[in-house]
Every structure is written in structure tokens, then in C-alpha cells.
Scaffold this active site. Structure first.
Site, PDB file in Angstrom:
ATOM      1  N   ARG A 219       4.667 -11.947  48.005  1.00  0.00           N
ATOM      2  CA  ARG A 219       5.469 -11.448  46.896  1.00  0.00           C
ATOM      3  C   ARG A 219       6.833 -12.112  46.924  1.00  0.00           C
ATOM      4  O   ARG A 219       7.390 -12.396  47.994  1.00  0.00           O
ATOM      5  CB  ARG A 219       5.635  -9.924  46.972  1.00  0.00           C
ATOM      6  CG  ARG A 219       4.347  -9.143  46.845  1.00  0.00           C
ATOM      7  CD  ARG A 219       3.687  -9.321  45.478  1.00  0.00           C
ATOM      8  NE  ARG A 219       4.536  -8.892  44.395  1.00  0.00           N
ATOM      9  CZ  ARG A 219       4.607  -7.638  43.923  1.00  0.00           C
ATOM     10  NH1 ARG A 219       3.859  -6.692  44.479  1.00  0.00           N
ATOM     11  NH2 ARG A 219       5.394  -7.338  42.912  1.00  0.00           N
TER      12      ARG A 219
ATOM     13  N   LYS B  95       2.473   4.928  41.528  1.00  0.00           N
ATOM     14  CA  LYS B  95       2.111   4.157  40.339  1.00  0.00           C
ATOM     15  C   LYS B  95       0.832   4.663  39.689  1.00  0.00           C
ATOM     16  O   LYS B  95       0.190   3.953  38.920  1.00  0.00           O
ATOM     17  CB  LYS B  95       1.986   2.676  40.711  1.00  0.00           C
ATOM     18  CG  LYS B  95       3.286   2.093  41.271  1.00  0.00           C
ATOM     19  CD  LYS B  95       3.162   0.616  41.597  1.00  0.00           C
ATOM     20  CE  LYS B  95       4.471   0.083  42.183  1.00  0.00           C
ATOM     21  NZ  LYS B  95       4.421  -1.375  42.430  1.00  0.00           N
TER      22      LYS B  95
ATOM     23  N   PRO C  20       4.400  -2.097  36.401  1.00  0.00           N
ATOM     24  CA  PRO C  20       5.403  -1.049  36.246  1.00  0.00           C
ATOM     25  C   PRO C  20       5.676  -0.336  37.574  1.00  0.00           C
ATOM     26  O   PRO C  20       4.766  -0.105  38.370  1.00  0.00           O
ATOM     27  CB  PRO C  20       4.756  -0.097  35.230  1.00  0.00           C
ATOM     28  CG  PRO C  20       3.772  -0.939  34.493  1.00  0.00           C
ATOM     29  CD  PRO C  20       3.261  -1.934  35.484  1.00  0.00           C
ATOM     30  N   GLU C  21       6.942   0.020  37.785  1.00  0.00           N
ATOM     31  CA  GLU C  21       7.303   0.733  39.002  1.00  0.00           C
ATOM     32  C   GLU C  21       7.187   2.236  38.764  1.00  0.00           C
ATOM     33  O   GLU C  21       6.930   2.702  37.653  1.00  0.00           O
ATOM     34  CB  GLU C  21       8.695   0.317  39.455  1.00  0.00           C
ATOM     35  CG  GLU C  21       8.803  -1.205  39.598  1.00  0.00           C
ATOM     36  CD  GLU C  21       9.774  -1.678  40.649  1.00  0.00           C
ATOM     37  OE1 GLU C  21      10.200  -0.882  41.504  1.00  0.00           O
ATOM     38  OE2 GLU C  21      10.098  -2.878  40.631  1.00  0.00           O
TER      39      GLU C  21
END
Length: 295
Positions: free
Chosen positions: A280, A51, A2-3
Site C-alpha cells: 500500500r 468498513k 471508502p474509510e
């Protein structure tokens, strides 16, 4: 993972659910042994930085939560006089807002919240987090000190991020994902904000002008606030929102480049590219974001 907007939304919701009263905290899974320390205490508020989510309790104790790749909350509304549903699966922590109910019997992102009613209480179950433990105020300050400025924090100092970016030869696409540079930005916002700015993600930080950084920061502030308010990432400007299927199915939110590799760019029509940057996945439009010195 989740951001940052997800954690800020959770902080807002959990404050609404629990602040100002005692809560029952348990660990149905048995791994959150510190639950007994905060069980029965008054819930002061929930906050978020990047986060990281913090549940603040009376007496200066805080439950520090990092969802990681697999963590999420399920939320239930339980009418007065009813028992909460039995925990499903490996629930690390259960927070029960009906402090007077007595013993509590012993779900990436935000679970489905069913409609509430007068005379009801919320129960949230946390499953699969990377971290869930009790810390004190000094520890909270230490966690926040390790993070860069958070675009969702109205008191954040963007100069801290700019100072690190302008001195670094790492690509701007990597710097935006570094939580020590900027807190809360993940892969979706990274890809989308760079596209909206027309910036090549492979440009080194040393080549980014202050005006370009300010544009990125201001755009992140605006986009991430929408995420907090709606619970969804929406990055498309009105003039480019054609109502088509944007990613991989009808249930996917619309965006410019994230997970649209191989599809036509909404603006120029060229093919969206997929590459790897510092382990990434990176999505970008080589035409709209031109300027990379090819390796």
C-alpha cells in the site's frame, strides 16, 4: 476504498430514510438473488462496523454490504405519486422507501443526495460492491468478531487493539491498516493520524508506548467523527490550515501528507515522501516523523 466514516454516515442516513416502514428491495442487475427474501419487509435500522454496512430487517435478516474498491450508493428523492428513476448501469441492489408504491422497476462512497420535501421517499441504488448478501444474526456477530475495535463505536474496547499492537513487530503504519487490529481505518486516516502524532510509520508495534497508542486512538475517534458528521475527511489543525491547494486540485480536501508527495510539509517545509508499505502507498514527512532505523 471508502474509510469507516463513510459506512457509519451511510448507516445514519439509511436509518433516517427507511427505518420503521416496509421497503421494496430489488436487484435490477439480477445478481442479488436474495433480494426477494427481504423485499417488502420492515426496515429496522442500519449499522456499521469498520468498513461493513448492515441493513437490519424484521425477522432477524440482515443485508451485509462491503463496498470494496468500487462500490457506492446513489441516492434519489422521489415525490409522492412519481415513479423512481430507472436504474442506471449495473445496479446490484435498489432499496425503495415508498413501500406502498408497488413493484419497483427493473453509482465510490455516497452519491449526491438531492433536496427532499414533505411527501417524498428515498431510493438508494448500490453499484459495484464486493459483497451484498443476506445473513442472519449469528453471521453478523461472526463478521464483527473478526474485526478489531472501531473508533466510531462508543462501546469499542481499544485495549483489544493495543494488546495486538504491543506484541507485534510489524510497522505501526501497517498495523493501523489491518482491519483485524483496528476496524475502519484506511490509507488517509493512517497517514494523517501518524503525522499528527509525529510517529514514524516504520516503527514496530513493540516500540509503541501505551501513551502513544492512546493518542492515536483518541485522535482517530475525533477525526473520524468529523467525517461522519460532514461527509468529508478533514485532518488539518486550525494553525496549519492556510487555505492553499493541498493535493491535486481545488476539489480535494485539505490534509497534511496524504497524496502530497513532493509538496512541502505544512509544518517543517521539507518534502513529503512516498513509499510502499505492505503493498500500500504510504505518505509521510521524514522530518516531522523522524526516528526510523533506516533499512
Amino acid at each position: 476504498m471508502p474509510e469507516g466514516h463513510t459506512l457509519h454516515r451511510l448507516a445514519r442516513l439509511h436509518t433516517d430514510y427507511f427505518a420503521g416502514g416496509p421497503v421494496r428491495v430489488s436487484s435490477p442487475q439480477g445478481r442479488f438473488v436474495d433480494s426477494v427474501v427481504v423485499d417488502g419487509r420492515y426496515f429496522d435500522r442500519a449499522t456499521a462496523t469498520g468498513k461493513h454496512l448492515f441493513h437490519h430487517y424484521e425477522g432477524g435478516l440482515t443485508v451485509h454490504i462491503h463496498l470494496g474498491l468500487y462500490g457506492f450508493f446513489n441516492t434519489y428523492v422521489v415525490p409522492d405519486g412519481a415513479a423512481p428513476p430507472a436504474p442506471v448501469g449495473q445496479v446490484r441492489m435498489r432499496v425503495d422507501g415508498a413501500g406502498e408504491r408497488g413493484e419497483v422497476p427493473g453509482g465510490p462512497g455516497v452519491g449526491v443526495v438531492e433536496p427532499g420535501a414533505v411527501g417524498s421517499a428515498h431510493v438508494v441504488d448500490l453499484r459495484g460492491p464486493t459483497r451484498c448478501d443476506v445473513i442472519d444474526d449469528d453471521d453478523v456477530a461472526a463478521v464483527r468478531a473478526r474485526l478489531g475495535p472501531d473508533p466510531l463505536d462508543p462501546h469499542a474496547d481499544p485495549e483489544r487493539a493495543w494488546d495486538r499492537i504491543r506484541r507485534s513487530t510489524r510497522p505501526i503504519g501497517a498495523l493501523l491498516m489491518d482491519q483485524k487490529v483496528l476496524a475502519g481505518v484506511g490509507n488517509v486516516y493512517r497517514a494523517e493520524v501518524l503525522f499528527r502524532a509525529g510517529l514514524d510509520p516504520f516503527r514496530p508495534g513493540t516500540s509503541i508506548s501505551e501513551a502513544e497508542f492512546r493518542q492515536l486512538w483518541d485522535d482517530l475517534v475525533a477525526m473520524m467523527a468529523i467525517g461522519v458528521d460532514t461527509g468529508h475527511i478533514h485532518t488539518i489543525r486550525a494553525e496549519h490550515d492556510y487555505g492553499d491547494l493541498p493535493r491535486r486540485g481545488e476539489d480535494r480536501p485539505r490534509n497534511y501528507v496524504y497524496q502530497r508527495d513532493g509538496w512541502a510539509c505544512r509544518v517543517c517545509g521539507d518534502e513529503i515522501a512516498l513509499e510502499t508499505m505492505e503493498a500500500r502507498t504510504l505518505f509521510w514527512c521524514p522530518s516531522c516523523q523522524a526516528g526510523r532505523a533506516r533499512r
